[in-house]
Write a protein that holds these residues in place. Structure first.
Motif, PDB file in Angstrom:
ATOM      1  N   SER A   1    -187.044  13.614  33.689  1.00 23.47           N
ATOM      2  CA  SER A   1    -186.738  12.892  34.683  1.00 23.47           C
ATOM      3  C   SER A   1    -186.783  13.661  36.189  1.00 23.47           C
ATOM      4  O   SER A   1    -186.015  14.323  36.318  1.00 23.47           O
TER       5      SER A   1
ATOM      6  N   ASP B   1    -188.236   9.554  40.447  1.00 25.02           N
ATOM      7  CA  ASP B   1    -187.788   8.660  39.412  1.00 25.02           C
ATOM      8  C   ASP B   1    -186.576   9.389  38.854  1.00 25.02           C
ATOM      9  O   ASP B   1    -185.998   8.844  37.829  1.00 25.02           O
ATOM     10  N   ALA B   2    -186.283  10.609  39.381  1.00 22.52           N
ATOM     11  CA  ALA B   2    -184.888  11.161  38.734  1.00 22.52           C
ATOM     12  C   ALA B   2    -183.645  10.651  38.877  1.00 22.52           C
ATOM     13  O   ALA B   2    -183.534   9.819  39.713  1.00 22.52           O
ATOM     14  N   ALA B   3    -182.878  10.801  37.877  1.00 20.97           N
ATOM     15  CA  ALA B   3    -181.561  10.030  37.807  1.00 20.97           C
ATOM     16  C   ALA B   3    -180.815  10.389  38.934  1.00 20.97           C
ATOM     17  O   ALA B   3    -180.697  11.531  39.221  1.00 20.97           O
ATOM     18  N   LYS B   4    -180.048   9.543  39.583  1.00 23.41           N
ATOM     19  CA  LYS B   4    -179.393   9.899  40.801  1.00 23.41           C
ATOM     20  C   LYS B   4    -177.701   9.635  40.089  1.00 23.41           C
ATOM     21  O   LYS B   4    -177.494   8.907  39.365  1.00 23.41           O
ATOM     22  N   SER B   5    -176.882  10.463  40.713  1.00 28.69           N
ATOM     23  CA  SER B   5    -175.570  10.179  40.283  1.00 28.69           C
ATOM     24  C   SER B   5    -174.771  10.162  41.778  1.00 28.69           C
ATOM     25  O   SER B   5    -175.433  10.473  42.714  1.00 28.69           O
TER      26      SER B   5
ATOM     27  N   TRP C   1    -176.696  12.485  44.423  1.00 30.38           N
ATOM     28  CA  TRP C   1    -177.547  13.491  44.144  1.00 30.38           C
ATOM     29  C   TRP C   1    -178.588  13.337  42.964  1.00 30.38           C
ATOM     30  O   TRP C   1    -178.281  12.450  42.152  1.00 30.38           O
TER      31      TRP C   1
END
Lengths: 143, 544
Positions: free
Chosen positions: A24, A28-32, A118
């Motif tokens: 990802s 589209d990368a996962a967010k934290s 992030w």
């Protein structure tokens, strides 16, 4: 020019390790994210204004993490959102910590939550087990 | 903005020791996806002196960060592709404020955070006004709730100060017990003190993450409360013009000489006074949340113009009932709900008063509550708006509590119920009642939807402000709505075990005053009694 008081550290985000498998990336990368309840800042610092200091570990920078700070109202509306350029921030070589600052444009004490999110936008493989530490501070702007 | 001050992060390295790990797909393996409020991480009261201070160019003293505000000791990782939806996220994970999902927001009565509200917890989290000046901060009082002939009522009334010394009686928040039946409330004096007090007003306060827990330190949600303040006491940025108006209009009272401002709190005791002016020449606020809007109903003074900024120009004078709403606490939209010429808002039905000619149609002293509409109003979910009207009774001005219904808070028209006037002289035998305050409470069984109401009543033979009474009606079911449930009678209210006391929803003794006989004059000794003795429960009589 506002006069800034000493920085009051109001939040200490627990460290965490973040690893990504690179699947990802990009938007589209996962967010934290980490939320700070603004009422707690109000209680501690009723005269606080919106200059924030965000400190992060150096390896969080090296892995091309994308950082952003948001100010979210009680109605879940994002009133302000700003990227944090950690890579261009101050580096404390001894600790490996970096710090960046951001000044809000309105009274953040009216907000409900302060969110730091992030993500690993680039999916660089070396990010596994990155050590992330974040600290937020608040200035009191007196004039 | 970059200041470029170097910071000594050397002591930050230790922070990494408690690392948690998340998977690459974003799911959390080491940390809960909801806020974990542990003993160590629970927010705690913290004075500024306890906060770590980081000076410009000064090393960080990490030792002082040993006790930070740590409600953020949580990381959430959203799987890739899921769109940000903060409201939905909260509903899914059970946020620290534990306010429920968005669907509950529509059922809100009043809240500042915009978080969804959970009325099922209201029974444990209500506020009460203690009128009596002898009730000290930190005192424990006990509510007398009476035998549950129908279903037990709650006593959820907060006021903004009462007679006899109106300016010296601050609102008092009762820290409610874990189970209301035990009815020990700790009196808390909030730091928001209305200089120009008005009638009682309920507001929904925040709820703890654990509904069964007690203790305000566990509250996490915002509370918005709009209070009356004299212009000089609250120090908004533009006091000069308002102060000049007050000076030019000596003797002006609420709402002409008051200003509605916004304060925020997460515990109902400590308030952040924003200084934001909701309306000038306005008072007696009632707040409610519907959808993404915070509504404020309030009294306003019109002078043939627009003393309230934002209200539409009107030739009306008087003190109409107005409404303002906002989605961001920054900008407000204003409406007139009920005014003298009956051209806005409430559809008056003078015949419904049944008490003589209405001499002043200006509705005022609002209180709104989410409810089920009557068949007259079309049924379904909606809102009740309670308010006061004055009318002429045998040549004497008196007042009573009315209510209207509407499906939404921004409805163009509210249907005033005929025959729902309270009090009724014929049955209650006293003069006027004003300043209603209503809150919906669900019972443990869920069978009844209860509406406990408080109002101030005026003894027709006594001094108006020395004889305020707050009483509680019986519970009611939805069906009762069409059967004039607000007509109180002795068989369903205080004489059968409910207690009332002057200016206080807390009970004093049955059969005293309201609806039975004019309340007796109070001696100074009476007012100096200890709160415990004044409001202690009548366990022996089986009323608790």
């Amino acid at each position: 020019m506002p006069i800034h008081s000493p920085i009051h550290l109001v939040a200490l985000f627990k460290s965490l390790q973040v690893s990504t498998n690179g699947a990802s990336t990009g938007d589209d990368a996962a967010k934290s994210y980490l939320d700070l309840q603004v009422p707690q800042i109000r209680n501690m610092l009723p005269q606080a204004s919106g200059l924030f200091v965000v400190g992060l570990t150096e390896n969080a920078v090296a892995t091309d993490f994308e950082w952003n700070i948001q100010f979210i109202s009680g109605f879940d509306r994002i009133h302000e959102a700003a990227p944090i350029n950690i890579a261009a921030s101050n580096l404390d070589s001894a600790s490996g910590m970096r710090s960046a600052e951001y000044t809000t444009t309105s009274n953040f004490l009216l907000e409900s939550r302060l969110r730091l999110w992030w993500r690993n936008k680039n999916g660089i493989s070396g990010v596994k087990n990155a050590q992330l530490s974040a600290v937020l501070g608040v200035h009191l702007i007196t004039a | 903005m970059r200041i470029g001050q170097p910071i000594d992060w050397s002591k930050a390295a230790a922070l990494a020791g408690s690392a948690e790990e998340t998977d690459g797909d974003g799911s959390s393996t080491g940390m809960s996806t909801r806020s974990r409020t542990t003993a160590a991480s629970r927010p705690r009261a913290q004075s500024p002196a306890e906060t770590a201070v980081l000076g410009h160019g000064q090393p960080v003293d990490w030792g002082k960060v040993a006790h930070p505000v740590e409600d953020v000791g949580v990381a959430e990782t959203r799987p890739a592709g899921r769109q940000a939806n903060p409201g939905g996220e909260k509903a899914a994970r059970g946020s620290a404020c534990a306010c429920g999902g968005p669907e509950r927001a529509a059922a809100a009565h009043s809240a500042g955070s915009g978080e969804a509200l959970d009325w099922s917890r209201a029974a444990h989290r209500n506020v009460a006004l203690v009128e009596h000046p002898s009730v000290e901060d930190g005192a424990t009082v006990r509510l007398s709730v009476g035998p549950s002939k129908k279903a037990a009522p709650l006593l959820p009334i907060m006021g903004a100060g009462f007679a006899p010394s109106r300016s010296s009686n601050p609102p008092v928040i009762g820290n409610p017990p874990r189970a209301w039946e035990s009815a020990d409330w700790q009196v808390r004096w909030p730091d928001i003190l209305p200089v120009n007090p008005s009638g009682p007003e309920c507001f929904r306060n925040a709820f703890p993450e654990d509904p069964g827990a007690s203790g305000l330190d566990e509250l996490a949600a915002d509370v918005t409360f709009l209070a009356n303040y004299l212009t000089t006491s609250f120090s908004p940025s533009d006091t000069a013009s308002a102060s000049a108006w007050v000076a030019a209009n000596p003797g002006a009272g609420e709402p002409a000489a008051t200003r509605l401002l916004l304060a925020l709190s997460d515990d109902g005791v400590t308030w952040y006074k924003t200084g934001l002016v909701v309306a000038n020449h306005a008072g007696v606020p009632a707040v409610a949340v519907e959808g993404d809007r915070l509504y404020v109903f309030f009294n306003a003074t019109l002078d043939g113009a627009t003393l309230v900024d934002g209200l539409p120009a009107t030739a009306d004078t008087g003190d109409p009932l107005c409404c303002a709403y906002t989605t961001d606490l920054r900008s407000w939209t204003y409406r007139i709900i009920g005014n003298h010429s009956n051209t806005n808002g409430i559809s008056y039905n003078s015949s419904g008063a049944g008490e003589g000619d209405i001499m002043a149609l200006n509705a005022h002293d609002p209180s709104v509550v989410r409810s089920t509409l009557s068949s007259e109003a079309g049924g379904g979910e909606g809102w009740w708006l309670f308010y006061t009207l004055h009318w002429d009774r045998d040549g004497t001005r008196t007042s009573g509590t009315f209510f209207a219904e509407a499906p939404t808070l921004d409805a163009a028209n509210w249907l005033q119920h005929a025959g729902k006037i309270f009090p009724r002289r014929e049955t209650q035998g006293f003069g006027s009642a004003e300043d209603p305050s209503v809150i919906r409470v669900e019972t443990a069984t869920g069978y009844y939807l209860q509406y406990a109401a408080g109002w101030t009543a005026v003894d027709p033979s006594g001094d108006t402000y020395n004889n305020w009474i707050v009483a509680l009606p019986s519970s009611m079911t939805q069906d009762d709505l069409d059967a004039a449930p607000w007509t109180l009678d002795s068989s369903s209210c205080w004489s059968s075990g409910y207690e009332i006391r002057l200016g206080n929803p807390m009970a004093q003794s049955a059969g005293e005053g309201f609806g039975v006989s004019p309340p007796p004059a109070r001696s100074s000794a009476h007012h100096e009694r200890n709160a415990d003795s004044l409001v202690r429960a009548r366990r022996g009589s089986g009323s608790v």
